[in-house]
Design an enzyme around this catalytic site. Sequence first.
Site, PDB file in Angstrom:
ATOM      1  N   HIS A 258       0.854  -1.190   0.000  1.00  0.00           N
ATOM      2  CA  HIS A 258       0.000   0.000   0.000  1.00  0.00           C
ATOM      3  C   HIS A 258       0.883   1.230   0.000  1.00  0.00           C
ATOM      4  O   HIS A 258       1.937   1.226   0.636  1.00  0.00           O
ATOM      5  CB  HIS A 258      -0.894  -0.010   1.248  1.00  0.00           C
ATOM      6  N   ASP A 312      -7.762  -5.318   0.003  1.00  0.00           N
ATOM      7  CA  ASP A 312      -8.245  -6.224  -1.044  1.00  0.00           C
ATOM      8  C   ASP A 312      -7.861  -7.674  -0.807  1.00  0.00           C
ATOM      9  O   ASP A 312      -8.353  -8.560  -1.504  1.00  0.00           O
ATOM     10  CB  ASP A 312      -7.686  -5.788  -2.404  1.00  0.00           C
TER      11      ASP A 312
HETATM   12  N1  COA Z   1       4.243  -7.393  -4.605  1.00  0.00           N
HETATM   13  C1  COA Z   1       5.583  -7.411  -4.744  1.00  0.00           C
HETATM   14  N2  COA Z   1       6.352  -6.330  -4.593  1.00  0.00           N
HETATM   15  C2  COA Z   1       5.757  -5.177  -4.310  1.00  0.00           C
HETATM   16  C3  COA Z   1       4.381  -5.093  -4.140  1.00  0.00           C
HETATM   17  C4  COA Z   1       3.611  -6.246  -4.299  1.00  0.00           C
HETATM   18  N3  COA Z   1       2.295  -6.239  -4.183  1.00  0.00           N
HETATM   19  N4  COA Z   1       4.056  -3.811  -3.862  1.00  0.00           N
HETATM   20  C5  COA Z   1       5.189  -3.119  -3.845  1.00  0.00           C
HETATM   21  N5  COA Z   1       6.229  -3.944  -4.122  1.00  0.00           N
HETATM   22  C6  COA Z   1       7.640  -3.598  -4.148  1.00  0.00           C
HETATM   23  C7  COA Z   1       8.031  -2.934  -5.462  1.00  0.00           C
HETATM   24  O1  COA Z   1       8.390  -3.890  -6.432  1.00  0.00           O
HETATM   25  C8  COA Z   1       9.178  -2.069  -5.021  1.00  0.00           C
HETATM   26  O2  COA Z   1      10.299  -2.883  -4.845  1.00  0.00           O
HETATM   27  P1  COA Z   1      11.787  -2.317  -5.158  1.00  0.00           P
HETATM   28  O3  COA Z   1      11.947  -1.143  -4.249  1.00  0.00           O
HETATM   29  O4  COA Z   1      12.656  -3.465  -4.823  1.00  0.00           O
HETATM   30  O5  COA Z   1      11.768  -1.946  -6.602  1.00  0.00           O
HETATM   31  C9  COA Z   1       8.763  -1.599  -3.628  1.00  0.00           C
HETATM   32  O6  COA Z   1       7.868  -2.616  -3.153  1.00  0.00           O
HETATM   33  C10 COA Z   1       8.031  -0.272  -3.637  1.00  0.00           C
HETATM   34  O7  COA Z   1       7.029  -0.324  -4.628  1.00  0.00           O
HETATM   35  P2  COA Z   1       6.287   0.936  -5.234  1.00  0.00           P
HETATM   36  O8  COA Z   1       5.686   0.567  -6.526  1.00  0.00           O
HETATM   37  O9  COA Z   1       7.167   2.145  -5.189  1.00  0.00           O
HETATM   38  O10 COA Z   1       5.193   1.173  -4.150  1.00  0.00           O
HETATM   39  P3  COA Z   1       3.859   1.984  -4.352  1.00  0.00           P
HETATM   40  O11 COA Z   1       3.675   2.782  -3.123  1.00  0.00           O
HETATM   41  O12 COA Z   1       3.788   2.695  -5.657  1.00  0.00           O
HETATM   42  O13 COA Z   1       2.846   0.771  -4.419  1.00  0.00           O
HETATM   43  C11 COA Z   1       0.833  -0.330  -4.676  1.00  0.00           C
HETATM   44  C12 COA Z   1       1.604   0.729  -3.871  1.00  0.00           C
HETATM   45  C13 COA Z   1      -0.525  -0.539  -3.990  1.00  0.00           C
HETATM   46  C14 COA Z   1       0.598   0.189  -6.094  1.00  0.00           C
HETATM   47  C15 COA Z   1       1.640  -1.653  -4.708  1.00  0.00           C
HETATM   48  O14 COA Z   1       1.930  -2.092  -3.406  1.00  0.00           O
HETATM   49  C16 COA Z   1       0.981  -2.743  -5.531  1.00  0.00           C
HETATM   50  O15 COA Z   1       1.109  -2.775  -6.748  1.00  0.00           O
HETATM   51  N6  COA Z   1       0.219  -3.665  -4.849  1.00  0.00           N
HETATM   52  C17 COA Z   1      -0.479  -4.689  -5.548  1.00  0.00           C
HETATM   53  C18 COA Z   1      -1.807  -4.163  -6.059  1.00  0.00           C
HETATM   54  C19 COA Z   1      -2.800  -3.980  -4.952  1.00  0.00           C
HETATM   55  O16 COA Z   1      -3.013  -4.844  -4.128  1.00  0.00           O
HETATM   56  N7  COA Z   1      -3.470  -2.819  -4.975  1.00  0.00           N
HETATM   57  C20 COA Z   1      -4.487  -2.487  -4.014  1.00  0.00           C
HETATM   58  C21 COA Z   1      -4.046  -1.362  -3.147  1.00  0.00           C
HETATM   59  S1  COA Z   1      -5.222  -1.065  -1.852  1.00  0.00           S
END
Ligand code: COA
Length: 376
Positions: A258, A312
């Site tokens: 998140h 979720d």
């Molecule tokens: N699975 C695996 N790795 C994940 C991850 C996940 N669900 N979410 C984040 N990461 C990792 C990224 O690959 C990144 O790794 P790195 O630093 O080694 O490159 C690190 O965590 C940070 O990720 P980032 O994309 O900058 O975080 P964010 O704040 O943009 O991401 C989300 C937030 C929600 C977009 C992300 O966690 C995600 O895609 N989750 C899955 C989708 C989901 O469940 N969405 C519902 C949200 S309520």
Amino acid sequence: MAEYRPGLEGVPATRSNISFVDGQAGILEYRGIPIEELAAHSTFLETAYLLIFGKLPTQSELDNFDQAVRSHRRVKYRIRDMIKSFPESGHPMDALQTCVASLGMFYPVRESDPDYVFVTVTRLLAKLPTMVAMFHQMRQGNDPIPPDDSLDHAANFLYMLSGKKPDPWLARVFDTCLILHAEHTVNASTFALLVSASTLASPYSSLATAVGTLSGLLHGGANQEVMKLLRQIGSVENVRLFIEEKLARKERIMGMGHRVYKVKDPRATILQQIAEKLFERYGHDKYYDIALEVERVCAELLGPKGIYPNVDFYSGLVYAKLGIPEDLFTAVFAIARVAGWLAHWREQLADNRLFRPTQVYTGKRQQRYIPISERS
Ligand code: COA
């Protein structure tokens, strides 16, 4: 020049007193009330009132609000005819976005009407569930099931979906899920709504923007993906290898992580408790065991990055047990989130300034126009 922050991470886009999140401590409050208390004691409509009007309603205010929402449940026959012409293979979120946008043609904005806000919010809270259930019935070739005015908000939705009056205990479970999804500060869909509302677009147009934004896989679309993931994994024994391989391919585990929470999302904790009670009462679910193992393995592999279950992760398991089809999960999220969206719509208009951010230009300057015959 201001520092560029991709995804506007950590950049305040507004002042708001609707909800509060502490992503390190795992705290979520609506108007200052912890989500745990609301989940235990409130109802979705009472919570919606709290979010939109800023205070818990008195009994007569709640009765009046509930009655108004019930009275707006039916949709115009032209909307029904429009839904009939949607392809049955279309995604329910696309259907919902189209339906919400179409409301603007039926209900012109009348800001001078003293009841404008009340009528708009009760209309939208009421009509979204009907439109989702209507699309679901009609894509199967069935006539829509009209709302039943004797049923409360949650029970009526489950009834319109299945044609059966639900066990009140199950309806209460669903109502609690709606409370948990009702609001979550300035997330992507709420921000999209704020941008739209700030242009003075109609509430229907602003809400349609939010519905479209919620549909994305990284936002509300994740709950549907979690069930796909659990099915692909298939058994508890497969979990570790499956997750390790996925992470090695740099793929994301849906339902994990998140932008704000760096600990387990408090809503995931409540949903997990709900799931356990549900499975105790209505039979065990092997996908719950798989989910538990995914959570355990991910805590080990992703926990150090602050990635834990989000809202979720367990919601899909609960919805599936309630008999809600998988591709409706995100639309169900929308019929709850409409409460938060409307609260932000109101708040934005009370102190409006058009959103117009800037950019960091990375392109060329002062280029010459090259005639097409000279281009290589
Ligand atoms: N699975 C695996 N790795 C994940 C991850 C996940 N669900 N979410 C984040 N990461 C990792 C990224 O690959 C990144 O790794 P790195 O630093 O080694 O490159 C690190 O965590 C940070 O990720 P980032 O994309 O900058 O975080 P964010 O704040 O943009 O991401 C989300 C937030 C929600 C977009 C992300 O966690 C995600 O895609 N989750 C899955 C989708 C989901 O469940 N969405 C519902 C949200 S309520």
